[in-house]
Design an enzyme around this catalytic site. Structure first.
Site, PDB file in Angstrom:
ATOM      1  N   SER A  89       8.764  41.927  18.703  1.00  0.00           N
ATOM      2  CA  SER A  89      10.029  41.675  19.712  1.00  0.00           C
ATOM      3  C   SER A  89      10.689  40.475  19.174  1.00  0.00           C
ATOM      4  O   SER A  89      12.033  40.389  19.477  1.00  0.00           O
ATOM      5  CB  SER A  89       9.328  41.608  20.996  1.00  0.00           C
ATOM      6  OG  SER A  89       8.353  40.521  21.007  1.00  0.00           O
ATOM      7  N   ALA A 141       4.804  35.788  14.813  1.00  0.00           N
ATOM      8  CA  ALA A 141       3.294  35.549  14.767  1.00  0.00           C
ATOM      9  C   ALA A 141       2.795  35.883  16.156  1.00  0.00           C
ATOM     10  O   ALA A 141       3.267  35.469  17.108  1.00  0.00           O
ATOM     11  CB  ALA A 141       3.084  34.030  14.137  1.00  0.00           C
ATOM     12  N   LYS A 155      -1.819  37.383  12.610  1.00  0.00           N
ATOM     13  CA  LYS A 155      -0.737  38.421  12.997  1.00  0.00           C
ATOM     14  C   LYS A 155      -0.962  39.800  13.099  1.00  0.00           C
ATOM     15  O   LYS A 155      -2.272  39.830  12.685  1.00  0.00           O
ATOM     16  CB  LYS A 155       0.283  38.428  11.607  1.00  0.00           C
ATOM     17  CG  LYS A 155       1.346  36.910  11.640  1.00  0.00           C
ATOM     18  CD  LYS A 155       2.253  36.874  10.735  1.00  0.00           C
ATOM     19  CE  LYS A 155       3.039  38.322  10.224  1.00  0.00           C
ATOM     20  NZ  LYS A 155       3.689  38.630  11.563  1.00  0.00           N
ATOM     21  N   GLY A 156      -0.231  40.772  13.416  1.00  0.00           N
ATOM     22  CA  GLY A 156      -1.074  42.218  13.541  1.00  0.00           C
ATOM     23  C   GLY A 156      -0.687  42.791  14.947  1.00  0.00           C
ATOM     24  O   GLY A 156      -1.138  43.823  15.089  1.00  0.00           O
ATOM     25  N   GLY A 210       1.603  43.710  16.272  1.00  0.00           N
ATOM     26  CA  GLY A 210       2.533  44.993  16.278  1.00  0.00           C
ATOM     27  C   GLY A 210       1.951  45.997  15.058  1.00  0.00           C
ATOM     28  O   GLY A 210       2.798  46.864  14.815  1.00  0.00           O
ATOM     29  N   GLU A 216       3.867  43.516   6.291  1.00  0.00           N
ATOM     30  CA  GLU A 216       4.087  41.994   6.445  1.00  0.00           C
ATOM     31  C   GLU A 216       3.647  41.328   5.390  1.00  0.00           C
ATOM     32  O   GLU A 216       4.230  40.535   4.831  1.00  0.00           O
ATOM     33  CB  GLU A 216       3.823  41.697   7.802  1.00  0.00           C
ATOM     34  CG  GLU A 216       4.395  42.481   9.172  1.00  0.00           C
ATOM     35  CD  GLU A 216       3.889  41.924  10.369  1.00  0.00           C
ATOM     36  OE1 GLU A 216       2.676  41.563  10.626  1.00  0.00           O
ATOM     37  OE2 GLU A 216       4.883  41.978  11.366  1.00  0.00           O
TER      38      GLU A 216
HETATM   39  O1  DER Z   1       2.533  42.348  14.366  1.00  0.00           O
HETATM   40  C1  DER Z   1       2.951  41.150  13.968  1.00  0.00           C
HETATM   41  O2  DER Z   1       2.454  40.340  13.225  1.00  0.00           O
HETATM   42  C2  DER Z   1       4.111  40.388  14.777  1.00  0.00           C
HETATM   43  O3  DER Z   1       4.975  39.500  14.183  1.00  0.00           O
HETATM   44  C3  DER Z   1       3.722  39.788  16.084  1.00  0.00           C
HETATM   45  O4  DER Z   1       2.491  39.087  15.806  1.00  0.00           O
HETATM   46  C4  DER Z   1       4.822  39.198  16.823  1.00  0.00           C
HETATM   47  O5  DER Z   1       5.195  39.913  17.669  1.00  0.00           O
HETATM   48  P1  DER Z   1       6.212  39.351  18.847  1.00  0.00           P
HETATM   49  O6  DER Z   1       7.244  38.970  18.386  1.00  0.00           O
HETATM   50  O7  DER Z   1       6.380  40.684  19.569  1.00  0.00           O
HETATM   51  O8  DER Z   1       5.341  38.511  19.870  1.00  0.00           O
END
Ligand code: DER
Length: 223
Positions: free
Chosen positions: A30, A83, A94-95, A97, A103
């Site tokens: 996001s 992150a 991370k992860g 999403g 990434e």
């Molecule tokens: O999946 C990811 O690594 C995204 O970057 C996540 O970690 C950050 O998502 P956000 O900006 O919606 O909090």
């Protein structure tokens, strides 16, 4: 400022790191979506982007930004990504999403990793956020047992009652109960377990800069 406004603040601030005429490395989430929206306002000044997920590719294309395959570009000058956690050395979890594998791939081909995050992501020690690990499905149970042996509680991430399937056709386990005090060693160890595709610790691919959205404005951290 709401969390959404903090994300928009850092998404706009990241434009300062985008070189004109370049192809930009773009992450997922996001906060990155706010960056993509900001990037669209200068889309005629850049060549395009390399994307880390189907979701980001769709958003980039919908806004008229060309998307290149990672194999079409040797090296990127900058990679912009969010992150789930970032510590004071620029190591990240991370992860959230489900895009951690691509990434990490795009981050690896970029010279500078600029993390954009709201202040809630800054932590002393990584591990409070459930650690995402992308796995080959047939290895999931054994990987979960290995995390249990180190005090972690792992569960397969689900979507609509079924295991979530990533852009790469694999599954994700999320692990709680870990305190990752040595991110470099942890990332190296878990990455070698058979069946692990990517562990969501970004230490070898740490951030070089973090633009942190705070109520007092954007704080720039360099690592
Ligand atoms: O999946 C990811 O690594 C995204 O970057 C996540 O970690 C950050 O998502 P956000 O900006 O919606 O909090």
């Amino acid at each position: 400022l709401s969390q959404d406004e903090l994300k928009a603040q850092v998404g706009r601030a990241a434009l300062a790191y985008v070189a004109r005429g370049e192809i930009v490395g773009v992450g997922t989430g996001s906060t990155v979506n706010k960056f993509i929206d900001a990037l669209a306002t200068i889309k005629d000044e850049i060549k395009g982007a390399v994307s880390s997920s189907v979701a980001s590719t769709e958003r980039l294309r919908a806004l008229g930004i060309s998307v290149f395959d990672s194999n079409e570009v040797e090296e990127l000058s900058v990679y912009i990504d969010g992150a789930d956690e970032i510590d004071h050395r620029g190591f990240m979890v991370k992860g959230g999403g489900a895009a951690l594998t691509r990434e990490k791939i795009v981050a690896a081909q970029s010279r500078k990793f600029v993390c954009i995050a709201d202040a809630s992501k800054l932590v002393e020690v990584l591990g409070a956020f459930p650690l995402p690990v992308e796995v080959i499905p047939m290895a999931a149970r054994r990987v979960m047992r290995q995390f249990a042996a180190m005090g972690g509680i792992a569960q397969v991430r689900e979507k609509d009652g079924l295991p979530l399937v990533t852009d790469n056709g694999q599954h994700i386990v999320d692990v709680t109960g870990l305190k990752i005090t040595d991110p470099l060693a942890f990332e190296s160890t878990v990455s070698q377990w058979p069946g692990v595709v990517t562990v969501g610790v970004f230490a070898h691919q740490k951030a070089d800069v973090c633009l942190l959205g705070t109520s007092e404005g954007v704080k720039t951290m360099e690592f």
